[in-house]
Every structure is written in structure tokens, then in C-alpha cells.
Design a protein around this motif. Structure first.
Motif, mmCIF file in Angstrom:
data_model
loop_
_atom_site.group_PDB
_atom_site.id
_atom_site.type_symbol
_atom_site.label_atom_id
_atom_site.label_comp_id
_atom_site.label_asym_id
_atom_site.label_seq_id
_atom_site.Cartn_x
_atom_site.Cartn_y
_atom_site.Cartn_z
ATOM 1 N N ARG A 143 -10.239 -0.482 5.319
ATOM 2 C CA ARG A 143 -9.480 0.770 5.361
ATOM 3 C C ARG A 143 -8.056 0.525 5.855
ATOM 4 N N TRP A 145 -6.428 -2.168 5.442
ATOM 5 C CA TRP A 145 -5.710 -2.820 4.333
ATOM 6 C C TRP A 145 -5.232 -1.778 3.337
ATOM 7 N N VAL A 146 -6.051 -0.764 3.102
ATOM 8 C CA VAL A 146 -5.628 0.314 2.202
ATOM 9 C C VAL A 146 -4.353 0.951 2.751
ATOM 10 N N ALA A 147 -4.343 1.231 4.049
ATOM 11 C CA ALA A 147 -3.161 1.824 4.666
ATOM 12 C C ALA A 147 -1.964 0.881 4.560
ATOM 13 N N LEU A 149 -1.406 -1.561 2.358
ATOM 14 C CA LEU A 149 -0.914 -1.732 0.993
ATOM 15 C C LEU A 149 -0.338 -0.444 0.444
ATOM 16 N N GLY A 150 -0.916 0.674 0.825
ATOM 17 C CA GLY A 150 -0.453 1.938 0.278
ATOM 18 C C GLY A 150 0.783 2.455 0.959
ATOM 19 N N GLY A 151 0.929 2.168 2.236
ATOM 20 C CA GLY A 151 1.940 2.846 3.014
ATOM 21 C C GLY A 151 3.083 2.018 3.550
ATOM 22 N N GLN A 152 2.919 0.703 3.619
ATOM 23 C CA GLN A 152 3.951 -0.076 4.285
ATOM 24 C C GLN A 152 4.831 -0.860 3.324
ATOM 25 N N GLY A 194 -0.218 -7.902 -2.068
ATOM 26 C CA GLY A 194 0.281 -7.232 -3.262
ATOM 27 C C GLY A 194 1.758 -7.446 -3.481
ATOM 28 N N VAL B 71 1.038 6.208 8.403
ATOM 29 C CA VAL B 71 1.452 4.824 8.609
ATOM 30 C C VAL B 71 2.966 4.788 8.462
ATOM 31 N N ARG B 74 4.903 7.576 6.557
ATOM 32 C CA ARG B 74 4.271 7.938 5.307
ATOM 33 C C ARG B 74 2.852 8.431 5.564
ATOM 34 N N GLN B 76 -0.910 8.563 4.327
ATOM 35 C CA GLN B 76 -1.755 7.757 3.450
ATOM 36 C C GLN B 76 -3.193 8.272 3.462
ATOM 37 N N LEU B 78 -7.007 7.533 2.817
ATOM 38 C CA LEU B 78 -7.815 6.307 2.819
ATOM 39 C C LEU B 78 -9.049 6.435 1.943
ATOM 40 N N SER B 142 -13.688 1.139 -0.520
ATOM 41 C CA SER B 142 -12.446 0.738 0.143
ATOM 42 C C SER B 142 -11.919 -0.573 -0.416
ATOM 43 N N VAL B 146 -8.315 -1.447 -2.140
ATOM 44 C CA VAL B 146 -7.413 -2.557 -1.820
ATOM 45 C C VAL B 146 -6.959 -3.234 -3.100
ATOM 46 N N LEU B 149 -4.566 -0.841 -5.008
ATOM 47 C CA LEU B 149 -3.229 -0.707 -4.435
ATOM 48 C C LEU B 149 -2.473 -2.024 -4.455
ATOM 49 N N GLY B 150 -3.204 -3.114 -4.275
ATOM 50 C CA GLY B 150 -2.530 -4.403 -4.209
ATOM 51 C C GLY B 150 -2.186 -4.958 -5.570
ATOM 52 N N SER B 193 -2.403 6.870 -3.631
ATOM 53 C CA SER B 193 -2.059 5.766 -4.519
ATOM 54 C C SER B 193 -0.843 4.985 -4.055
ATOM 55 N N GLY B 194 -0.270 5.367 -2.947
ATOM 56 C CA GLY B 194 0.904 4.659 -2.471
ATOM 57 C C GLY B 194 2.095 4.810 -3.396
#
Lengths: 240, 240
Positions: A143, A145-147, A149-152, A194, B71, B74, B76, B78, B142, B146, B149-150, B193-194
Motif C-alpha cells: 500500500r 508503494w501505491v502511495a 508511485l501514485g503520489g510522489q 516506475g 502524500v 497530493r 492518493q 489506495l 495492491s 503497484v 502505477l509503476g 491513478s496518480g
DNA sequence: CGTGCTGTTGAACTGGGTCAACCATCGTGG
DNA sequence: CCACGATGGTTGACCCAGTTCAACAGCACG
């Protein structure tokens, strides 16, 4: 329990479970006597393939593993695993692998068949909870990692990955003072973040220029852990 | 068990567990009699806050929930949760929430205290496995996020999300012929989806122009499911 | 009948990708 | 012992997918 564990193949794994849930001496012993086959792996070796049905679990004695899948034409790393981890514990209940399990550098693994683990867990509600909880920590990492990759943005993303690995290695005594060894190449960081390999290179240089990390060969050091964590928006709670 | 479950609050939850692990009639009954409080939630209402310690689990009777965290600056998302899901089952073992749990549209939830669930699971190894397995499916989702998103570009990313939701809703009988209702705004898709909301808008238009989906209001339809899945690199195995 | 949310569109900008070199290191085989 | 090919790291130039900013339209609701 506080007994200084001897340096058996299982010791890091037990140490890790201890960090997640309290185990009695008896419980530690029951894990230690699980029939285990030791295997050595070389860099890039695939231990389990995506879509394969696993019939045993792997715990890491030394070295690193990662889970890897192809999405479109891109290679994506889904998780890293450090000594003491049991990367495919979930195959006990969902045997089909959803990614390749690959060695990162030379490593030593212990293989335990599903059967003995199942029988052990059937006898012990408390151990079941400990193992279950171990899979939940993995889920919490995913989870995050989702944050990530999606947000940073790139800089925070890479910083976060480094913070996570440092913290996880600390709990098994493989990092001290923010300093640890891990034979990751910039390609691995790229596939886990990513990002393109070129941009990872520039990102790491930025982290170096800001004196946040040092990274030569497989030696990584957090020079200003607090600043790095702030940049990465990293809080270690989820790693339990 | 094949008995047509009556339309009780728990029925979707039991149906979902059935899809994950076979339950006997007895086991279904034991779940059905867990002391449950029904609650209604409104769009945007936060049921559980990040860092809060949960003392009960939630299952969704109707409507949708999502987990949400900030995050950097932003927002996000999850994970999304559909009727039959138990979004914070993991709090049974790791009580601290690592994200907000929020209502997406008006929804009805059942609250069950941790205690009764724990006592039920202590009595039944098989039910423990079923619940454990439910958390593992969440973890697999999850991991797919990853990868999404990646590794994927905007178009595939959004397509993948839609495929996932369609499949999950099918298993609880809330989607048929690739057609389902979900009050998601483009902002939700963006946060999950970022991507920026503007670009999500253009992406969805592209999916519409290609006659892959129709989406009016909260009504979503997969017009060419196979083509959409191919574009999204989606295979539903991991949803068990 | 305003006010706010969702969706939509256009224009300008930028973070990160792609392509293409080049260097250093290292293990291997002749 | 050295030539070599492979791998990992580094750099520069250009490009593009996606962002940001801004405006506007439809609609629901108090």
C-alpha cells in the motif's frame, strides 16, 4: 522471550517474527525444527516463476530477493525482500505466484514445504496470527508503494524506497547508523520506482549532492536520516 | 454450499467469502449471527481515520468505500471497496489504520467488533484460513496497483482500474454484461491513478472514442471487454 | 437564483523519457 | 598478460506525455 538466538539459518526469520508478534521460546523452537532445505541462489536467478503453483515457502537466510513482473513492455519490481522475510508466505493459501521471485545478488534461502507449516499452524492459533500478521505487513508495504508511485515525484520516490529498506534491514540487525549493504543497481531502483534508468541516475546524484545519502557500490548510507525521511514523507510505523 | 442466501445484510459478505474459500452451511450461519450494527454513510464521510486504532471491522452491505491518504500535498486513493468487502479486516491483527476509510456515495455498512470475530476464528481453523485469504486477495490487488502505477501509461492505467472494478462487482452480482453502477467522479479516478484530473478527463474521452467503454453519470459499461482487457494488460486470476 | 461541484476544453509548460554516446570496471578466454 | 565483451554508471540533447492554469458549461441543491 529474550534468549539470544544462535546463528542458525532460521534465526533472522524468527527475529523478524518476534518483531511482528511475541513468540514464546516453545514457539520459536517449533519454527526452528521445521524441516528445511538450504539452497544458494545467484544474482538474477529465478526461484519461482509467475503463474507457477508454489508447494513450499522460502525464507531468506542472507542476501536479497525481489518480486518482478512484466507489465506491457516494461519490467516492474513489486517488492524487495530482505533476510528474515518469507517472500511467498501467501502461497500457503493462494498457491499461484503473481510474479517472478528473483535473487538480487548471491543469496541463501531456506525452503520449507507447505505441509509442515500448515500442520504447525493448525496446532497453534497464536502462531497462525503471527504468520498472518507477517503477510499483513507485506500488504502494508505494498500500500505504501501505491502511495509512493501514485503520489510522489522522482526524488521523494527514490528517497522513500531507501528509507524503507534501511528500516527493514535495521529490524534484522543488518543496518546500523543508517548504513547497509545491498547489491542493488540503478536498474533495480528504476524498475521498482516506475522511472527510467537515466532519470534514476540523475535523481541519485541529486540525493548525493544534497548530502542526504552516500552510495558506492553496494554500500548505502543515510547521511541525514531525518531530512531524508522528511523529503520522502516516510514514517516507519507500518513496518511494525 | 449452494443454498440461495437470503438478502440479509451479511449475504454479500458471505457470498464474497464463498468465492474465496468454500464455506459450509454451518460456517455461513456462524458468520451470519455475528453481532452486527448497521450504519448508513454519506458521500465523503470518513468512517475511520488514518492513525486511528480500530476496534471493529466493517463490511459493506451496499455502496462503496475507499482508502485514502495524503502524500506530500497530493491526495492518493489506495484501494476501492465494493459490497461484500471487509475493508479493514487487517485491523483485527494490526489495529492502526494506515489510511482514511471514506464513503464513496451513500452506503450501508455492517460493524462487527473485533472480539466476536476473534473468538469465532479461534474456534475454527478453516474460517481463519478464509479470512486470512480475504486479506491476501486485498494484498494481491495492491500489488497489481503497484504494477499499474509503476508500469502503465495513463490509458492502460485507467482501463485497468475499470476492469478490476467490473470483475470485482461481478463476483458479488453487481455487474452483468460488463455493466455496473458506481458513483465515482473523475477526481476519484485521478487520485487512484496518480494522474491529474484534467488528464483523466482526456483519457476517459479517448476510451469512449475508441468505443471501449460508456460512462454516463454513475453508469459504467464495458463495450468491448476483451479489447479493454488487452489494452489494460488485465487478467482477473488474482481476484480469486 | 446564486453557489458549488463535475465535466470539458484550450494553451503553455515541464518532469521525466528516449536516444545516443562514453567511461570504468571486471571477468573471461586466447 | 592482455584484448574483449558485458555490465553499470554518467552525461548531453531533444522530445513528449502529462501537468498546470484558466475559463466555461451543465446541473443539482439550498
Amino acid at each position: 522471550m529474550t534468549a539470544p538466538t544462535a546463528n542458525t539459518p532460521q534465526s533472522k526469520f524468527i527475529q523478524r517474527l518476534q518483531a511482528i508478534a511475541d513468540l514464546s521460546d516453545d514457539e520459536c523452537r517449533e519454527i526452528a525444527v521445521l524441516p528445511t532445505k538450504l539452497r544458494h541462489g545467484t544474482d538474477g536467478e529465478i526461484l519461482l516463476r509467475q503463474d507457477e503453483t508454489a508447494s513450499r515457502c522460502v525464507f531468506i537466510v542472507s542476501g536479497f530477493l525481489y518480486q518482478h513482473t512484466i507489465v506491457g513492455d516494461r519490467s516492474q519490481i513489486l517488492s524487495f525482500h530482505v533476510p528474515g522475510d518469507m517472500p511467498c508466505l501467501h502461497t500457503l493459501l493462494v498457491p499461484r505466484m503473481d510474479a517472478d521471485l528473483v535473487c538480487l545478488g548471491p543469496s541463501v534461502m531456506g525452503y520449507v514445504e507447505h505441509g509442515p507449516i500448515r500442520r504447525l499452524l493448525e496446532r497453534s492459533v497464536h502462531l497462525t496470527r503471527a504468520f498472518w500478521r507477517a503477510t499483513l505487513v507485506d500488504a502494508a508495504i505494498s500500500r505504501q508503494w501505491v502511495a509512493r508511485l501514485g503520489g510522489q515525484a522522482a526524488l521523494s520516490r527514490v528517497a522513500h524506497l531507501i528509507c524503507e529498506l534501511a528500516t527493514r534491514l535495521e529490524t534484522v540487525g543488518l543496518a546500523a547508523e543508517g548504513c547497509f549493504q545491498m547489491p542493488m543497481t540503478q536498474r533495480h531502483v528504476a524498475d521498482a520506482s516506475g522511472l527510467s534508468i537515466v532519470h534514476v541516475n540523475r535523481t541519485i546524484q541529486e540525493l548525493r549532492q544534497r548530502r542526504l545519502i552516500a552510495w558506492e557500490g553496494s554500500q548505502i548510507e543515510l547521511l541525514q536520516p531525518d531530512e531524508l525521511r522528511a523529503l520522502a514523507d516516510f514514517t516507519p510505523d507500518y513496518l511494525t
